[in-house]
Design an enzyme around this catalytic site. Structure first.
Site, PDB file in Angstrom:
ATOM      1  N   TYR A  74      72.775   0.323  23.279  1.00 19.51           N
ATOM      2  CA  TYR A  74      71.977   0.841  24.396  1.00 19.51           C
ATOM      3  C   TYR A  74      71.006  -0.209  24.950  1.00 19.51           C
ATOM      4  O   TYR A  74      71.024  -0.496  26.159  1.00 19.51           O
ATOM      5  CB  TYR A  74      71.217   2.095  23.957  1.00 19.51           C
ATOM      6  CG  TYR A  74      70.391   2.721  25.056  1.00 19.51           C
ATOM      7  CD1 TYR A  74      71.001   3.338  26.143  1.00 19.51           C
ATOM      8  CD2 TYR A  74      69.000   2.702  25.006  1.00 19.51           C
ATOM      9  CE1 TYR A  74      70.244   3.916  27.159  1.00 19.51           C
ATOM     10  CE2 TYR A  74      68.240   3.285  26.017  1.00 19.51           C
ATOM     11  CZ  TYR A  74      68.870   3.884  27.089  1.00 19.51           C
ATOM     12  OH  TYR A  74      68.122   4.442  28.092  1.00 19.51           O
ATOM     13  N   LYS A 131      70.968  -2.195  28.752  1.00 19.49           N
ATOM     14  CA  LYS A 131      69.926  -2.143  29.782  1.00 19.49           C
ATOM     15  C   LYS A 131      69.426  -3.551  30.126  1.00 19.49           C
ATOM     16  O   LYS A 131      69.046  -3.830  31.265  1.00 19.49           O
ATOM     17  CB  LYS A 131      68.782  -1.231  29.330  1.00 19.49           C
ATOM     18  CG  LYS A 131      69.182   0.245  29.200  1.00 19.49           C
ATOM     19  CD  LYS A 131      69.620   0.859  30.539  1.00 19.49           C
ATOM     20  CE  LYS A 131      69.839   2.360  30.430  1.00 19.49           C
ATOM     21  NZ  LYS A 131      70.246   2.985  31.696  1.00 19.49           N
TER      22      LYS A 131
END
Ligand SMILES: NC(=O)c1ccc[n+]([C@@H]2O[C@H](COP(=O)([O-])OP(=O)(O)OC[C@H]3O[C@@H](n4cnc5c(N)ncnc54)[C@H](OP(=O)(O)O)[C@@H]3O)[C@@H](O)[C@H]2O)c1
Length: 243
Positions: free
Chosen positions: A166, A170
């Protein structure tokens, strides 16, 4: 008569995306609710309409070429212009995500949705955005994508859980945002990444301490930037987020 502003928010059936759609709708905009599940999408559209928003459903799975192409066709048929694209759809990929033991499917899922999905949707929507007088693209990122913040402390209570899928997805989304801004610098398109803060949503088992509405505020702010506003930046409510 001024034309109604048209926005598309991906992953708008719940959480922060729903609140961004509600906030843009409250400005009198026409808002496309991009969502992959028919029932969840229609429920969100109905709820937004009940609140007075000019909402319409856009079937959209950001990981699927055909779905994204069909969404662009739908907008083409509805008038052929898009003023604002909010790339909000996102997933963690599943936790835990310790680098040494991670299931590679988590990494692939996070990158496919949070990075490649954004590129796929953005490129499909660019012909429609180019027909707008003031096009805006907002990529909903996260402060866990900030390498400066990730390296500020080894304490997971400060920087969030160890995540090799994750957080890096980003970070890459932020880098992708910068590259789009470079290519589009001679156009009127502003593209920025926004960080909503830690909000209570499905994404984190509702552990966040902010409301989805609070998280939506930065998305709405970047969607409504004036001409000549910043591009290629990373922002939260308090201002610039360090890369
Ligand atoms: N919550 C936080 O604390 C936080 C912090 C920083 C950044 N963010 C970012 O903010 C954005 C919104 O997150 P959230 O917290 O509101 O999470 P959420 O409540 O889990 O909502 C995520 C949305 O993305 C949609 N989505 C996921 N994969 C998709 C796909 N392949 N195609 C289309 N839609 C898809 C989901 O649809 P389904 O209902 O079909 O799954 C849902 O509508 C994400 O990009 C997230 O990374 C959140």
């Amino acid at each position: 008569m001024t034309e109604q502003t048209i926005a598309l928010v991906t992953g708008a059936n719940k959480g922060i995306g729903y609140e961004i759609a509600a906030g843009l709708g409250a400005l009198g905009w026409s808002v496309g609710v991009g969502a992959r599940d028919d029932e969840r999408r229609e429920a969100a559209v109905e709820k937004l309409r009940a609140a007075g928003v000019d909402a319409f459903g856009v079937p959209l799975d950001v990981t699927d070429d055909a779905s994204v192409a069909a969404a662009a066709r739908l907008l083409e048929e509805r008038g052929g212009r898009l003023d604002v694209l909010v790339n909000n759809a996102g997933v963690t990929g599943g936790m835990p995500q310790h680098p040494t033991t991670v299931d590679l499917r988590s990494v692939r899922t996070a990158v496919e949705t949070n990075v490649i999905g954004v590129i796929r949707v953005t490129n499909a929507m660019l012909p429609l955005l180019r027909r707008s007088a003031s096009p805006r693209i907002v990529n909903m990122s996260s402060s866990v994508g900030s390498l400066t913040r990730q390296t500020a402390s080894p304490d997971e209570r400060v920087t969030g859980p160890i995540s090799v899928a994750y957080s890096p997805s980003k970070t890459m989304l932020n880098a992708v945002t910068v590259q789009y801004a470079k290519e589009l610098r001679d156009t009127n398109i502003l593209i920025n990444a926004g960080c909503p803060g830690y909000c209570a949503t499905d994404l984190n088992g509702f552990r966040g301490f902010r409301t989805p509405e609070q998280g939506a505020a930065i998305g709405i702010q970047l969607a409504t930037l004036p001409d000549g506003g910043p591009t290629g930046g990373f922002f939260e409510d308090a201002g610039v987020v360090p890369w």
